[in-house]
Enzyme design. Structure first.
Site, mmCIF file in Angstrom:
data_model
loop_
_atom_site.group_PDB
_atom_site.id
_atom_site.type_symbol
_atom_site.label_atom_id
_atom_site.label_comp_id
_atom_site.label_asym_id
_atom_site.label_seq_id
_atom_site.Cartn_x
_atom_site.Cartn_y
_atom_site.Cartn_z
ATOM 1 N N CYS A 132 -25.190 -13.233 -21.587
ATOM 2 C CA CYS A 132 -24.845 -14.535 -21.020
ATOM 3 C C CYS A 132 -25.700 -14.872 -19.801
ATOM 4 O O CYS A 132 -25.581 -15.964 -19.252
ATOM 5 C CB CYS A 132 -23.361 -14.601 -20.665
ATOM 6 S SG CYS A 132 -22.937 -13.711 -19.163
ATOM 7 N N CYS A 160 -17.828 -13.147 -20.309
ATOM 8 C CA CYS A 160 -19.107 -13.246 -20.999
ATOM 9 C C CYS A 160 -19.004 -14.253 -22.157
ATOM 10 O O CYS A 160 -19.863 -15.121 -22.321
ATOM 11 C CB CYS A 160 -19.500 -11.861 -21.523
ATOM 12 S SG CYS A 160 -21.247 -11.683 -21.904
ATOM 13 N N GLY A 162 0.797 -1.220 0.000
ATOM 14 C CA GLY A 162 0.000 0.000 0.000
ATOM 15 C C GLY A 162 0.830 1.271 0.000
ATOM 16 O O GLY A 162 0.293 2.346 -0.227
ATOM 17 N N CYS A 209 -26.877 -10.074 -17.020
ATOM 18 C CA CYS A 209 -26.280 -9.804 -18.328
ATOM 19 C C CYS A 209 -27.263 -10.240 -19.420
ATOM 20 O O CYS A 209 -27.812 -11.335 -19.368
ATOM 21 C CB CYS A 209 -24.955 -10.546 -18.470
ATOM 22 S SG CYS A 209 -24.246 -10.404 -20.126
ATOM 23 N N CYS A 221 -22.028 -7.875 -19.581
ATOM 24 C CA CYS A 221 -20.842 -8.007 -18.743
ATOM 25 C C CYS A 221 -19.770 -7.045 -19.239
ATOM 26 O O CYS A 221 -19.533 -6.951 -20.449
ATOM 27 C CB CYS A 221 -20.270 -9.422 -18.836
ATOM 28 S SG CYS A 221 -21.307 -10.679 -18.125
#
Lengths: 289, 256
Positions: free
Chosen positions: A242, A270, A31, A239, A264
């Site tokens: 899909c 997808c 970080g 979606c 997606c």
């Protein structure tokens, strides 16, 4: 000049060494933003110069590279970076998440869970999460050093005060291993829980000359209030291609009469689902056949 | 009883020029100390040295901390000093723009110190912020407005609320009424006097306005050319000034 006139993966070895040192330091202090001497790359700032340099420093001739932009393998940014490393490094490329050993991404984490041994490289426009709250870099560095992160919550407070809920939807600040507050690059907050991953995650900011990192299985907590907990929201829809109900969706306007579809944002996810026979509400006839 | 703040021989030079020279005083709990003097007399330099914004060249500033008793502020590590600055200390700037975040709502401004010391409950923070806005006479429906939308007097009151919300024990004020018109000044002073008495605050107030110290300060130091030329009880110094400069200062106040 031929492509062979360039060193493997464009950057010279001295530069790669410098970048690898920054990456190792970043991994050692999860970080923490490590400064590095960012090079001019043959692409404009904002197109992923930081990510490209990190990828170049990580690539070996045996690697398989995948590049995505907002989840898609076929947009200009993704195509040109993928081709860049094909030409300058001769590395194998793929669009399949599970086949790739190095994935450079802009603004998304792939839907398919990453595994150990994979490296995910983020393109970062602004690495400093406190930037728009405290403009002085000298001061923000001091705030990181002394762990003074009250200001980050002031931003979330403002969100709730003005909008009734935490309206930060992307680049949602996280706390890494209980120490550094980090900007996860502009990924949707839906992706935040997946920052705790088995893969190595590297963040490169070219213009701002910073590299930071998350080693595998690092604890990453999204900041929130006790009475306004973090909510990784997405469009309330499946979606349309899909039929997936759990992936992050893009909204596509179809016509000027309010027609729209949700697909997606991860094109590989997808396509893989459709190849397995999954269908959504708006799949075309030949697709269904 | 130990003094809350013990200042010993604080000296600050800017190159060859003297900012403030060899200033010593004790500040007792609940006491308000006024520092007056003309522009360039070193009073703001002294305040900056006391509050840790400037490092003095010599001297000691000993603060009676809650946890560990008297500590030399100048010898504290930076994290300790910054922690002190956002818990037990408060600093009210002359210009509210220096002390406020102008892009953040009034509630966020007051809540920042709470969040800086670990408050993480939105409802509680907001409630405290609204309570404090009330105490400094800002209506609760202004809590989501940005300070830009406030008048100068309101901004100054907001700055005071933001500073006092964590219940500090020592407040540094640099010309808290500067730049405000007289009727607004009077209200602000009234408010400050109430808060100081109510919360039992100790304060160091720097000003060139003798009316401010007359109203707020228990004791007074008069500075000239970087040195303290006279000090004593406020009424005593103002009613019976001994030093020539103090006499001049007192006699230059316009009588209406």
């Amino acid at each position: 000049m031929t492509d062979a006139a360039y060193n493997f993966a464009y950057l010279d070895e001295q530069t790669k060494r410098m970048i690898r040192r920054a990456i190792l330091k970043g991994l050692a202090v999860p970080g923490y933003q490590v400064p590095f001497a960012s090079r001019e790359m043959p692409m404009p700032y904002g197109w992923g110069t930081g990510g490209v340099q990190v990828t170049a420093a990580c690539l070996t001739p045996d690697d398989v590279l995948k590049v995505i932009d907002q989840g898609a393998d076929d947009t200009t940014n993704a195509v040109s970076i993928r081709r860049f490393f094909e030409r300058t490094g001769g590395v194998a490329v793929t669009t399949r998440t599970e086949e790739a050993s190095v994935i450079q991404t802009r603004h998304r984490i792939p839907e398919t869970p990453l595994t150990e041994g994979q490296i995910l490289v983020y393109q970062v426009p602004i690495p400093e999460p406190l930037r728009f709250l405290e403009p002085r870099e000298t001061e923000t560095r001091k705030m990181h050093a002394l762990e003074e992160y009250g200001l980050m919550h002031v931003k979330l407070y403002e969100d709730i005060a003005h909008n009734g809920a935490i309206s930060t939807a992307y680049a949602y600040p996280v706390k890494v291993e209980g120490r550094y507050v980090m900007d996860p690059s502009p990924i949707p907050k839906f992706d935040n829980p997946r920052l705790e991953s088995a893969a190595i995650q590297l963040f490169g900011a070219g213009r701002e000359q910073r590299i930071y990192a998350l080693p595998p299985h690092t604890k990453v907590v999204s900041l929130d209030f006790e009475d306004h907990p973090f909510d990784p929201s997405k469009a309330d829809h499946d979606c349309d291609l899909c039929g997936s109900g759990s992936s992050y969706l893009d909204e596509v306007i179809m016509d000027d009469e309010g027609g729209r579809m949700f697909v997606c944002s991860d094109t590989d996810y997808c396509a893989t689902r459709r190849a397995r026979g999954f269908r959504g509400a708006l799949s075309s006839e030949e697709d269904a056949a | 009883m130990t003094p809350l703040l013990k200042v010993e021989g604080v000296t600050k030079r800017y190159g060859a020029r003297l900012g403030c020279g060899d200033v010593s005083f004790d500040l007792w709990p609940g006491e308000v100390m006024g520092i007056v003097g003309e522009s360039g007399s070193g009073k703001s330099t002294l305040l900056s040295c006391l509050a840790g914004h400037l490092a003095p060249d010599a001297g000691r500033v000993i603060f009676d901390t809650r946890a560990e008793g008297p500590r030399d502020v100048l010898a504290l590590s930076e994290p300790e000093r910054r922690m002190l600055a956002r818990t037990d200390w408060a600093f009210v700037h002359q210009n509210p723009r220096d002390g406020l975040r102008m892009g953040v709502s009034a509630g966020g401004n007051v809540g920042e110190r709470l969040m800086a010391v670990g408050a993480r409950h939105y409802g509680d923070i907001r409630e405290t912020a609204i309570d404090w806005l009330g105490r400094v006479e800002i209506a609760a429906d202004r809590v989501d407005d940005r300070p830009r939308a406030f008048s100068g007097g309101m901004q100054q009151r907001l700055q005071i609320a933001r500073n006092l919300v964590t219940g500090p024990r020592l407040v540094f004020m640099d010309e808290p009424t500067g730049g405000l018109d007289v009727s607004v000044q009077a209200r602000l002073l009234d408010l400050l006097r109430g808060l100081v008495r109510q919360m039992g605050l100790s304060a160091v107030i720097v000003t060139h306005d003798l009316a401010v110290v007359r109203l707020l300060a228990d004791r007074l130091m008069v500075m000239k050319g970087g040195h303290v030329v006279e000090s004593g009880l406020t009424d005593q110094v103002l009613d019976d000034p001994q030093h020539g400069y103090t006499q001049l200062l007192v006699s230059s106040v316009l009588q209406v």
